[in-house]
Each structure stands twice: as C-alpha cells, then as structure tokens.
Design a protein around this motif. Sequence first.
Motif: not given
Length: 311
Positions: A10-33
């Motif tokens: 989501d927009d706040r850098g978290g995920s609607r899915d409570a789990r986190s993994d490298p794919a999620t972290e990479a997407f969140v890192t570059h989401r605003n871009l």
Amino acid sequence: MAGTSQTTPDDRGGSRDARSDPATEAFVTHRNLLFTVAYEMLGSAADAEDILQETWLRWAGVDLGTVRNQRAYLVRITTRQALVRLRTLGRRRESYVGPWLPEPLLTAPDVAEDVELADSVSMAMMLVLETLAPTERAVFVLREVFDLEYGEIAAAVDKSTDAVRQIAHRARTHVAARRPRGVVTPAESRDALDAFKRALETGDLQSLLDQLAPDVVLLGDGGGVKQAVLRPIVGADKVGRLLAAGLPRIGGEVSVEPVQMNGSPALIVRLDGEIDDVVAVRMDDGLITGLYIVRNPEKLSRVERETAVSR
C-alpha cells in the motif's frame, strides 16, 4: 509468499498481506517511482494505480534470482503496462467531452525543490507530453526524467537501442518546441494565482487581466459532468470577456485555498464548502500563457491528500 499473493503493497510502505519478502520489499522501495512513471505516461492517478496493481501481479511471480537490476526491471514492467493502457486511453479521449486535462495531484512542498521532477509533473508539461506518440512519451519520460540508460529503455519499449536514441532525440526536439520558455519561479506562479484569487473573491479582474499574455489559452475540463468551456479559449481579449461574464455569475459562498499541485502553486476553489475546481497556470516570460481549470469531479479525488511522487 508474495508470488502467490494477490495483494498490493500500500501507499504507506506496508502491505495488505502481513507477510513480507524480498519481492514485497523491492516493490515498496520503488513504489513512488513506479507510480510517477505511470502517472507521467497516463496523466491519470486512477489509471496509474491500476498499472501498479498489474505491475505487482507480474513482479510477484518473477524469480528474483534472475533479476540483475530490480529498479530497471520494475520500471520495465510498469512501462509496458502503461503503454498498453495509454493506447486504450487515446481512443477514449477522442470521445471525451470538451478539453482533457491531467488529473491534479496534491504534492508535498519538497517536490518543488526537485526542479526537474516538479517540471515533469507540472500541468503544463503533462499537456506537452500528451502531444507525443505513446512510445515517444515513454522514451522521453524514462530518459529525461528518470535517467534510464538507453539499453534499459529499449528493453522496456521493445525497440533496439539505436531506435531508442533516435526516438529520444525526436521527442526532445518536439518537447523543447512546446514546453514553457525559460525557468518559471514559484513566486511568479503564486503572483498570477493571487490575481485569480482576488478576482474570484472580489470581482476585481484587472490585476488578472494585466497578467494575461496576448496568446493565452484557457482550458476547462468538466468531463461532460460539470459545466466548462467545450473548446480552448484563445487570446487575452476572449479569455478576459469569458472571465468577466462568468465570474460574477458564480453563486454561493466562494473560498479559495492556495496549494501545491503537481509540484507547482495552484488553487483549490470551493463553493459552499464543496470542492468545485482546481486552477493551475502556465507562465512564459512572466505572463500567463495557459489557464487550466479542472472541474471534472472524477479528477478531484486527490486534491485533499498528498500523493507521493519521486524519481
């Protein structure tokens, strides 16, 4: 794992899915871009969010072990999806009622400090980008705004590197001939908008008329939902007559709020407490050459909460 999840970070850098993994972290890192890439290509925040959803679904199934540059790979996915959407939107806009204007975004004050980013998302530049063909627009945005290498852009648009270089040169020439002339300071834009604000609040048009360039163009976007001009109004005399006739007829209590929209000064106009429109300007040589009024309610959903854009 994210590869089987259908949720989007989501927009706040978290995920609607409570789990986190490298794919999620990479997407969140570059989401605003990624959002900014999609928005600059499409001119619509709603469509840009759809593109992020599609990007996430594809990214979540990628074997990260095969990805050398995650940023470039994500931009490639976003660009390809945006190009498909852009071609569809082009057909829709042919039947759009009246002039089409980009969806305004309330942006943080620090966006204006990044002059290149602020220029690239400004209403004036977004309208210039609309005059490019889809692939030209993608190449220009990726090269001039986000500084991707030609090889990375070639992979994103399915062209050879040499072809991308030629497209980039053609797009730069096209944009240079149409973009605002010279550097426009925020103070110049604020002065012009202050004149518009006084005209709305007091009915005194003269200070606004004094700032109109002879070839000023007024565009109003009501989308067929709200009343707006159905074609561009060109020339200071015609724009002045329209404003002189229209402003006195505004009913209800008017309030005008100066804001930062698309990295530049703008106004939110409320009638009886409800948002009626957003006003932005294009400045050239110290005068208003573009007056942009967005009234389509579908385009005003992001003018009260900040949208993060980044390079």
